[in-house]
Write an enzyme that holds these catalytic residues in place. Structure first.
Site, PDB file in Angstrom:
ATOM      1  N   ASP A   1      66.751  59.503  24.502  1.00  0.00           N
ATOM      2  CA  ASP A   1      66.527  58.059  24.356  1.00  0.00           C
ATOM      3  C   ASP A   1      67.671  57.220  24.941  1.00  0.00           C
ATOM      4  O   ASP A   1      68.819  57.671  24.976  1.00  0.00           O
ATOM      5  CB  ASP A   1      66.375  57.745  22.856  1.00  0.00           C
ATOM      6  CG  ASP A   1      65.707  56.402  22.624  1.00  0.00           C
ATOM      7  OD1 ASP A   1      65.177  55.814  23.579  1.00  0.00           O
ATOM      8  OD2 ASP A   1      65.722  55.954  21.469  1.00  0.00           O
TER       9      ASP A   1
ATOM     10  N   TRP B   1      70.500  51.848  29.121  1.00  0.00           N
ATOM     11  CA  TRP B   1      71.570  52.262  30.035  1.00  0.00           C
ATOM     12  C   TRP B   1      71.414  51.508  31.354  1.00  0.00           C
ATOM     13  O   TRP B   1      72.381  50.958  31.898  1.00  0.00           O
ATOM     14  CB  TRP B   1      71.479  53.776  30.272  1.00  0.00           C
ATOM     15  CG  TRP B   1      72.502  54.348  31.195  1.00  0.00           C
ATOM     16  CD1 TRP B   1      73.719  54.855  30.855  1.00  0.00           C
ATOM     17  CD2 TRP B   1      72.392  54.480  32.626  1.00  0.00           C
ATOM     18  NE1 TRP B   1      74.383  55.298  31.975  1.00  0.00           N
ATOM     19  CE2 TRP B   1      73.592  55.080  33.073  1.00  0.00           C
ATOM     20  CE3 TRP B   1      71.410  54.156  33.566  1.00  0.00           C
ATOM     21  CZ2 TRP B   1      73.830  55.365  34.428  1.00  0.00           C
ATOM     22  CZ3 TRP B   1      71.652  54.431  34.906  1.00  0.00           C
ATOM     23  CH2 TRP B   1      72.846  55.022  35.317  1.00  0.00           C
TER      24      TRP B   1
ATOM     25  N   GLU C   1      52.563  57.890  22.854  1.00  0.00           N
ATOM     26  CA  GLU C   1      52.642  56.411  22.792  1.00  0.00           C
ATOM     27  C   GLU C   1      53.227  55.809  24.080  1.00  0.00           C
ATOM     28  O   GLU C   1      53.091  54.605  24.309  1.00  0.00           O
ATOM     29  CB  GLU C   1      53.536  55.969  21.612  1.00  0.00           C
ATOM     30  CG  GLU C   1      52.932  56.218  20.227  1.00  0.00           C
ATOM     31  CD  GLU C   1      52.929  57.683  19.814  1.00  0.00           C
ATOM     32  OE1 GLU C   1      53.882  58.404  20.164  1.00  0.00           O
ATOM     33  OE2 GLU C   1      51.959  58.125  19.178  1.00  0.00           O
ATOM     34  N   ASN C   2      53.880  56.631  24.907  1.00  0.00           N
ATOM     35  CA  ASN C   2      54.559  56.091  26.095  1.00  0.00           C
ATOM     36  C   ASN C   2      53.592  55.563  27.168  1.00  0.00           C
ATOM     37  O   ASN C   2      54.017  54.873  28.099  1.00  0.00           O
ATOM     38  CB  ASN C   2      55.495  57.133  26.722  1.00  0.00           C
ATOM     39  CG  ASN C   2      56.777  57.340  25.932  1.00  0.00           C
ATOM     40  OD1 ASN C   2      57.393  58.403  25.988  1.00  0.00           O
ATOM     41  ND2 ASN C   2      57.216  56.329  25.195  1.00  0.00           N
ATOM     42  N   TRP C   3      52.282  55.845  27.028  1.00  0.00           N
ATOM     43  CA  TRP C   3      51.310  55.306  27.990  1.00  0.00           C
ATOM     44  C   TRP C   3      51.251  53.786  27.921  1.00  0.00           C
ATOM     45  O   TRP C   3      50.729  53.134  28.826  1.00  0.00           O
ATOM     46  CB  TRP C   3      49.905  55.873  27.718  1.00  0.00           C
ATOM     47  CG  TRP C   3      49.806  57.352  27.903  1.00  0.00           C
ATOM     48  CD1 TRP C   3      49.722  58.289  26.918  1.00  0.00           C
ATOM     49  CD2 TRP C   3      49.778  58.080  29.145  1.00  0.00           C
ATOM     50  NE1 TRP C   3      49.648  59.547  27.459  1.00  0.00           N
ATOM     51  CE2 TRP C   3      49.672  59.448  28.831  1.00  0.00           C
ATOM     52  CE3 TRP C   3      49.830  57.712  30.491  1.00  0.00           C
ATOM     53  CZ2 TRP C   3      49.628  60.448  29.803  1.00  0.00           C
ATOM     54  CZ3 TRP C   3      49.778  58.707  31.464  1.00  0.00           C
ATOM     55  CH2 TRP C   3      49.680  60.056  31.116  1.00  0.00           C
TER      56      TRP C   3
ATOM     57  N   GLU D   1      68.839  70.018  11.084  1.00  0.00           N
ATOM     58  CA  GLU D   1      69.972  69.105  10.924  1.00  0.00           C
ATOM     59  C   GLU D   1      69.839  68.047  12.017  1.00  0.00           C
ATOM     60  O   GLU D   1      69.417  68.359  13.139  1.00  0.00           O
ATOM     61  CB  GLU D   1      71.296  69.864  11.113  1.00  0.00           C
ATOM     62  CG  GLU D   1      71.544  70.923  10.068  1.00  0.00           C
ATOM     63  CD  GLU D   1      71.707  70.336   8.669  1.00  0.00           C
ATOM     64  OE1 GLU D   1      72.216  69.209   8.539  1.00  0.00           O
ATOM     65  OE2 GLU D   1      71.323  71.015   7.702  1.00  0.00           O
TER      66      GLU D   1
HETATM   67  C1  FPP Z   1      63.359  57.216  26.427  1.00  0.00           C
HETATM   68  O1  FPP Z   1      64.237  56.182  26.821  1.00  0.00           O
HETATM   69  C2  FPP Z   1      63.041  58.065  27.575  1.00  0.00           C
HETATM   70  C3  FPP Z   1      61.792  58.338  28.038  1.00  0.00           C
HETATM   71  C4  FPP Z   1      60.547  57.825  27.419  1.00  0.00           C
HETATM   72  C5  FPP Z   1      61.576  59.160  29.251  1.00  0.00           C
HETATM   73  C6  FPP Z   1      62.418  60.411  29.351  1.00  0.00           C
HETATM   74  C7  FPP Z   1      62.266  60.918  30.719  1.00  0.00           C
HETATM   75  C8  FPP Z   1      63.256  61.444  31.465  1.00  0.00           C
HETATM   76  C9  FPP Z   1      64.630  61.673  30.984  1.00  0.00           C
HETATM   77  C10 FPP Z   1      62.986  61.795  32.888  1.00  0.00           C
HETATM   78  C11 FPP Z   1      62.322  63.081  33.212  1.00  0.00           C
HETATM   79  C12 FPP Z   1      62.492  64.229  32.301  1.00  0.00           C
HETATM   80  C13 FPP Z   1      62.756  65.515  32.655  1.00  0.00           C
HETATM   81  C14 FPP Z   1      62.580  66.600  31.628  1.00  0.00           C
HETATM   82  C15 FPP Z   1      63.187  65.907  33.991  1.00  0.00           C
HETATM   83  P1  FPP Z   1      63.709  54.679  26.790  1.00  0.00           P
HETATM   84  O2  FPP Z   1      63.049  54.369  28.092  1.00  0.00           O
HETATM   85  O3  FPP Z   1      62.825  54.480  25.600  1.00  0.00           O
HETATM   86  O4  FPP Z   1      65.046  53.882  26.640  1.00  0.00           O
HETATM   87  P2  FPP Z   1      65.243  52.501  25.868  1.00  0.00           P
HETATM   88  O5  FPP Z   1      64.920  52.775  24.427  1.00  0.00           O
HETATM   89  O6  FPP Z   1      66.690  52.200  26.086  1.00  0.00           O
HETATM   90  O7  FPP Z   1      64.334  51.511  26.502  1.00  0.00           O
END
Ligand code: FPP
Length: 246
Positions: free
Chosen positions: A26, A31, A73-75, A213
């Protein structure tokens, strides 16, 4: 205690490592925002961090690593962001195949892959099949994954078997039920890590993390380093795990 602003090197006992580490990757968006970059740049940096941490876990002898790459939920995110994450996964998997053959890493996917772009879905399936016989570290990538969805699917499958007379509801044990989940056959996570300052489970490994943990840190995932992982390991080793006993 920080010495002249520098954090002390965490002390890790490498003979007592967790078998299974699970990570909610996350903070990619925050970032990127803090650097004036598009969110997709955060995911690209997050994918690099995944590579670094997965390699390090393998090197120090972690047997199972499970990461949350995309939830059910990310869709809801903007289409460009979803496409960028799918693109990164494809790029990463294509590159990982070479390493996988060299290091005998097993890749496994948790989640319903059917709504994914066809090329990515095929790549996931091929990667999983090709690495199935390997004996190295096992990396589980949660893609279109939700803990509730996983439990619901398991319950439906089991109910169907009961209706068909193959199973008896009253005989179902916790161990049997675990066998219906994507994680069938592997130990539950010992340590669940969530960076970015959020302290929630967010539908991740709900059944499996019953006795895990937790380690939370304010560091965003793209900045999560090997040293931060050592800090999580040292914190884990300082805990007394009683599994409900005394
Ligand atoms: C959560 O951060 C991150 C994600 C929903 C996507 C994770 C995907 C990757 C790291 C890229 C590909 C993965 C691999 C295994 C190569 P967020 O976008 O919710 O961050 P925020 O809460 O700061 O908005």
């Amino acid at each position: 205690m920080p010495l002249f602003g520098k954090k002390e090197e965490p002390k890790v006992d490498y003979s007592r490592l967790p078998q299974h580490i699970a990570i909610i990757m996350d903070g990619n968006g925050r970032w990127a925002k803090s650097r004036g970059l598009p969110r997709t740049a955060g995911h690209a940096a997050g994918a690099e961090t995944f590579r670094t941490i997965a390699t390090y876990c393998r090197e120090i002898g972690i047997k199972y690593l499970t990461v949350y790459a995309f939830s059910t939920e990310n869709w809801k995110r903007p289409m460009e962001e979803v496409s960028a994450i799918m693109g990164l996964l494809k790029k990463y998997l294509l590159e990982a195949i070479t390493d996988m053959e060299k290091e005998k890493v097993r890749f496994y996917f948790f989640g319903d892959l059917s709504p994914l772009p066809q090329e990515l879905r095929q790549l996931c399936q091929e990667t999983q099949t090709r690495s199935a016989g390997y004996t190295g570290c096992r990396v589980n990538i949660c893609l279109n994954y939700g803990g509730r969805d996983e439990i619901l699917r398991a319950a439906r499958t089991f109910a169907g078997q009961c209706a068909a007379g193959e199973k008896k509801a009253e005989e179902l044990t916790e161990a049997d039920f675990s066998g219906y989940l994507w994680s069938a056959g592997i130990p539950d996570p010992d340590l669940v890590i969530r960076p970015s300052g959020e302290e929630r489970i967010s539908n991740f490994l709900l059944w499996q993390s019953a006795y895990a943990e937790f380690y939370f840190t304010d560091v965003n995932w793209p900045d999560f380093s090997k040293e931060e992982l050592r800090r999580a390991l040292a914190a884990y080793q300082s805990r007394s795990r009683r599994f409900g006993g005394v």
